[in-house]
Design a protein around this motif. Structure first.
Motif, PDB file in Angstrom:
ATOM      1  N   ASP A   1      47.508   0.812  27.152  1.00 39.67           N
ATOM      2  CA  ASP A   1      47.327  -0.554  27.650  1.00 39.67           C
ATOM      3  C   ASP A   1      45.843  -0.849  27.897  1.00 39.67           C
ATOM      4  N   ARG A   2      45.120   0.126  28.417  1.00 34.07           N
ATOM      5  CA  ARG A   2      43.669  -0.053  28.606  1.00 34.07           C
ATOM      6  C   ARG A   2      42.987  -0.308  27.266  1.00 34.07           C
ATOM      7  N   PHE A   3      43.396   0.416  26.246  1.00 32.80           N
ATOM      8  CA  PHE A   3      42.841   0.234  24.915  1.00 32.80           C
ATOM      9  C   PHE A   3      43.183  -1.151  24.367  1.00 32.80           C
ATOM     10  N   ARG A   4      44.381  -1.624  24.667  1.00 29.19           N
ATOM     11  CA  ARG A   4      44.798  -2.940  24.172  1.00 29.19           C
ATOM     12  C   ARG A   4      43.941  -4.047  24.778  1.00 29.19           C
ATOM     13  N   LEU A   5      43.553  -3.930  26.046  1.00 27.81           N
ATOM     14  CA  LEU A   5      42.686  -4.928  26.667  1.00 27.81           C
ATOM     15  C   LEU A   5      41.284  -4.881  26.068  1.00 27.81           C
ATOM     16  N   GLN A   6      40.829  -3.683  25.706  1.00 29.22           N
ATOM     17  CA  GLN A   6      39.525  -3.605  25.044  1.00 29.22           C
ATOM     18  C   GLN A   6      39.571  -4.339  23.706  1.00 29.22           C
ATOM     19  N   ARG A   7      40.646  -4.167  22.962  1.00 25.07           N
ATOM     20  CA  ARG A   7      40.799  -4.850  21.686  1.00 25.07           C
ATOM     21  C   ARG A   7      40.870  -6.363  21.880  1.00 25.07           C
ATOM     22  N   LEU A   8      41.519  -6.811  22.951  1.00 25.69           N
ATOM     23  CA  LEU A   8      41.596  -8.242  23.229  1.00 25.69           C
ATOM     24  C   LEU A   8      40.221  -8.809  23.531  1.00 25.69           C
ATOM     25  N   ALA A   9      39.423  -8.078  24.318  1.00 27.69           N
ATOM     26  CA  ALA A   9      38.072  -8.539  24.653  1.00 27.69           C
ATOM     27  C   ALA A   9      37.198  -8.622  23.406  1.00 27.69           C
ATOM     28  N   LEU A  10      37.302  -7.636  22.532  1.00 22.96           N
ATOM     29  CA  LEU A  10      36.524  -7.659  21.298  1.00 22.96           C
ATOM     30  C   LEU A  10      36.965  -8.799  20.388  1.00 22.96           C
ATOM     31  N   PHE A  11      38.259  -9.036  20.335  1.00 18.55           N
ATOM     32  CA  PHE A  11      38.764 -10.162  19.542  1.00 18.55           C
ATOM     33  C   PHE A  11      38.213 -11.478  20.049  1.00 18.55           C
ATOM     34  N   LEU A  12      38.273 -11.693  21.364  1.00 18.72           N
ATOM     35  CA  LEU A  12      37.832 -12.966  21.921  1.00 18.72           C
ATOM     36  C   LEU A  12      36.348 -13.195  21.657  1.00 18.72           C
TER      37      LEU A  12
ATOM     38  N   LYS B   1      34.543 -12.027  19.072  1.00 18.25           N
ATOM     39  CA  LYS B   1      34.377 -12.355  17.655  1.00 18.25           C
ATOM     40  C   LYS B   1      34.926 -13.747  17.339  1.00 18.25           C
ATOM     41  N   PHE B   2      36.072 -14.046  17.893  1.00 16.73           N
ATOM     42  CA  PHE B   2      36.705 -15.341  17.637  1.00 16.73           C
ATOM     43  C   PHE B   2      35.832 -16.474  18.158  1.00 16.73           C
ATOM     44  N   THR B   3      35.265 -16.311  19.351  1.00 11.90           N
ATOM     45  CA  THR B   3      34.394 -17.328  19.932  1.00 11.90           C
ATOM     46  C   THR B   3      33.143 -17.525  19.090  1.00 11.90           C
TER      47      THR B   3
ATOM     48  N   ALA C   1      30.145 -20.929  15.341  1.00 15.34           N
ATOM     49  CA  ALA C   1      29.425 -21.039  14.066  1.00 15.34           C
ATOM     50  C   ALA C   1      30.178 -21.928  13.074  1.00 15.34           C
ATOM     51  N   MET C   2      31.293 -22.527  13.523  1.00 12.82           N
ATOM     52  CA  MET C   2      32.134 -23.378  12.681  1.00 12.82           C
ATOM     53  C   MET C   2      32.669 -22.630  11.458  1.00 12.82           C
ATOM     54  N   GLU C   3      32.857 -21.324  11.608  1.00 12.16           N
ATOM     55  CA  GLU C   3      33.468 -20.521  10.554  1.00 12.16           C
ATOM     56  C   GLU C   3      34.970 -20.446  10.821  1.00 12.16           C
ATOM     57  N   TYR C   4      35.631 -21.562  10.645  1.00 10.61           N
ATOM     58  CA  TYR C   4      37.036 -21.683  11.026  1.00 10.61           C
ATOM     59  C   TYR C   4      37.973 -20.794  10.223  1.00 10.61           C
ATOM     60  N   PRO C   5      37.784 -20.628   8.918  1.00 14.07           N
ATOM     61  CA  PRO C   5      38.660 -19.700   8.197  1.00 14.07           C
ATOM     62  C   PRO C   5      38.584 -18.273   8.734  1.00 14.07           C
ATOM     63  N   GLN C   6      37.359 -17.824   9.069  1.00 14.97           N
ATOM     64  CA  GLN C   6      37.194 -16.483   9.622  1.00 14.97           C
ATOM     65  C   GLN C   6      37.883 -16.379  10.982  1.00 14.97           C
TER      66      GLN C   6
ATOM     67  N   CYS D   1      40.491 -18.053  11.933  1.00 13.83           N
ATOM     68  CA  CYS D   1      41.930 -18.008  11.675  1.00 13.83           C
ATOM     69  C   CYS D   1      42.369 -16.624  11.231  1.00 13.83           C
ATOM     70  N   ARG D   2      41.556 -15.981  10.408  1.00 15.41           N
ATOM     71  CA  ARG D   2      41.902 -14.632   9.957  1.00 15.41           C
ATOM     72  C   ARG D   2      41.900 -13.648  11.123  1.00 15.41           C
ATOM     73  N   GLU D   3      40.938 -13.782  12.028  1.00 10.65           N
ATOM     74  CA  GLU D   3      40.897 -12.902  13.196  1.00 10.65           C
ATOM     75  C   GLU D   3      42.118 -13.117  14.083  1.00 10.65           C
ATOM     76  N   LEU D   4      42.505 -14.376  14.236  1.00 17.72           N
ATOM     77  CA  LEU D   4      43.689 -14.687  15.033  1.00 17.72           C
ATOM     78  C   LEU D   4      44.941 -14.135  14.376  1.00 17.72           C
TER      79      LEU D   4
END
Length: 325
Positions: A52-63, A65-67, A72-77, A79-82
């Motif tokens: 579970d600790r690892f899963r929160l780290q992955r969530l933080a890294l996702f957020l 990158k997604f942000t 940067a208005m790279e919307y396709p990228q 969407c792929r991350e999501l």
């Protein structure tokens, strides 16, 4: 999004994944969070189970990158991350891995179950807001069915609570999160055999005991901690992440020689675990073996001690259901 030159690609990437898959992911989270008390039930970061600790780290890294992609208005990228997070990491892996903790092991208020629910709660708070720019109707549906959790503010709209943020500590890599990343690599190795290869070896695809062969003592010791400090584990963090009935750890001088006579062994790979003070390297192989336990008629896992009977956790649950007036 209508004015974005990549709008058609965003619709393809996000919509092709699925509004259906996305709704299933949210349905799983919302149903399990029913009755969750944020004030009393949330587990502190330092007390979460390793997975579970690892899963929160992955969530933080996702957020993060997604942000960056959105700014940067790279919307396709974006969407792929999501898509990768919701389809591959959550629905395709994590949700399936924690089902035993949610439905079998312990009670409703067990530490193992609350640890998983804490992670689901944090994911819900992030995901319903990041999907809003792309699928606003689905986001508002999530808000409409947002569980009424004690100690947590119920959102009124997916667009009225600002962009999500997470605790900075989530993104910090620790020895345990690095070890979990290593185990995810092992899981990838264990799923290499195809259905045909398993049939040729007389194995049932996805229902085999796994033997992990290692030639590095440090890595072996770290994996023991995940396997309930035992060479053989059936209900441990290691078996959860490998998604197998039982996992056996074996320290050998030569991995290639040890797995030469196995029914099926994945290709031997050189993997390493990065630690704060050192880097542990070594060869590792996954050997699939016919499950020694019997299949439980309730959870369908090969964990029952006697053929035709329920496994211990299912037996306890069924007894409780029958005793309920």
């Amino acid at each position: 999004l209508h004015s974005c030159p990549f709008a058609h690609e965003c619709v393809y990437v996000c919509g092709g994944m699925c509004c259906l898959q996305m709704r299933r992911t949210f349905r799983f989270i919302l149903q399990n969070l029913d009755g969750f008390n944020v004030t009393e039930h949330c587990i502190a970061l330092e007390n979460l189970l390793p997975h579970d600790r690892f899963r929160l780290q992955r969530l933080a890294l996702f957020l993060a990158k997604f942000t960056d992609s959105m700014n940067a208005m790279e919307y396709p990228q974006a969407c792929r991350e999501l898509r990768d997070l919701m389809r591959s990491e959550l629905s395709g892996y994590y949700h399936n891995a924690i089902k035993d903790r949610l439905y079998l092991k312990g009670g409703r208020l067990s530490h193992e179950r609350l640890s998983a629910l804490t992670v689901l709660y944090h994911h819900l708070n992030v995901l319903y807001r990041v999907i809003a720019p792309f699928v606003p109707i689905t986001a508002e549906e999530v808000v409409a069915h947002y569980p009424r959790m004690e100690g947590a503010e119920t959102p009124s709209s997916a667009f009225r609570h600002g962009w999500p943020s997470v605790d900075e500590r989530w993104a910090v890599a620790t020895d345990m999160t690095r070890l979990c990343s290593f185990v995810i690599q092992l899981y990838g190795m264990s799923t290499v055999p195809s259905m045909r290869m398993c049939e040729e070896a007389g194995l049932e695809h996805g229902a085999n005991d796994l033997l992990v062969l290692l030639d590095n003592e440090a890595t072996y010791g770290r994996l023991l901690a995940l396997n309930a400090d035992s060479e053989v584990g059936s209900w441990s963090q290691l078996t959860e992440m490998l998604q197998c009935p039982s996992a056996r750890l074996q320290l050998v001088p030569d991995v290639a020689e040890a797995c030469a006579s196995a029914q099926y062994a994945s290709s031997i790979q050189c993997l390493h675990v990065d630690g704060e003070e050192d880097t542990t390297k070594g060869n590792v192989a996954i050997v699939a073996k016919t499950a020694t336990a019997f299949k439980c008629d309730r959870c369908r896992r090969h964990v029952a001690e006697v053929e035709g009977q329920l496994c211990s956790p299912c037996d306890v649950l069924e007894s409780g259901i029958q005793d309920t007036p």
